[in-house]
Design an enzyme around this catalytic site. Sequence first.
Site, mmCIF file in Angstrom:
data_model
loop_
_atom_site.group_PDB
_atom_site.id
_atom_site.type_symbol
_atom_site.label_atom_id
_atom_site.label_comp_id
_atom_site.label_asym_id
_atom_site.label_seq_id
_atom_site.Cartn_x
_atom_site.Cartn_y
_atom_site.Cartn_z
ATOM 1 N N HIS A 39 175.237 14.085 15.751
ATOM 2 C CA HIS A 39 174.277 12.962 16.146
ATOM 3 C C HIS A 39 173.062 12.860 15.057
ATOM 4 O O HIS A 39 172.581 11.801 15.058
ATOM 5 C CB HIS A 39 173.705 13.419 17.474
ATOM 6 C CG HIS A 39 174.379 13.322 18.389
ATOM 7 N ND1 HIS A 39 175.300 12.217 19.150
ATOM 8 C CD2 HIS A 39 174.959 14.391 19.590
ATOM 9 C CE1 HIS A 39 176.019 12.490 19.941
ATOM 10 N NE2 HIS A 39 175.904 13.886 20.238
ATOM 11 N N LEU A 40 172.898 14.080 14.227
ATOM 12 C CA LEU A 40 171.856 13.888 13.317
ATOM 13 C C LEU A 40 170.517 13.153 14.051
ATOM 14 O O LEU A 40 170.293 13.476 15.240
ATOM 15 C CB LEU A 40 172.134 13.133 12.115
ATOM 16 C CG LEU A 40 173.543 13.534 11.736
ATOM 17 C CD1 LEU A 40 173.995 12.974 10.423
ATOM 18 C CD2 LEU A 40 173.607 15.053 11.120
ATOM 19 N N CYS A 41 169.610 12.482 13.168
ATOM 20 C CA CYS A 41 168.480 11.867 13.854
ATOM 21 C C CYS A 41 168.376 10.483 13.741
ATOM 22 O O CYS A 41 167.317 9.709 13.800
ATOM 23 C CB CYS A 41 167.260 12.649 12.965
ATOM 24 S SG CYS A 41 167.220 11.918 11.157
ATOM 25 N N ALA A 42 169.713 10.010 13.931
ATOM 26 C CA ALA A 42 169.573 8.463 13.874
ATOM 27 C C ALA A 42 170.290 7.833 15.231
ATOM 28 O O ALA A 42 171.046 6.840 15.228
ATOM 29 C CB ALA A 42 170.553 7.839 12.703
#
Length: 83
Positions: A39-42
């Site tokens: 998912h990361l930060c986006a």
Amino acid sequence: GPTDLRSRIGVVSFDLDGAHPHDICQILDRHGVAVRGGHLCAQPLMDRFDLAGVTRASIALYNDQGDIDALLTGLDEAAATLT
């Protein structure tokens, strides 16, 4: 991000249709390439494009042509194996 180009780093996030980001990461790891997947930060942007996750490669001054070649070779293998 920073407006001064010397303060920026190259980041490429991508989706390989039909492949899970963690599977891509595992194949790239076999080629000596470290990337992040998930998912990361986006999350808002990924929701907008209906993506469950992405793979992210960071390119910096310490990377050389061999690193880029390993990334591309690993992506070729991932595409052939996972899609």
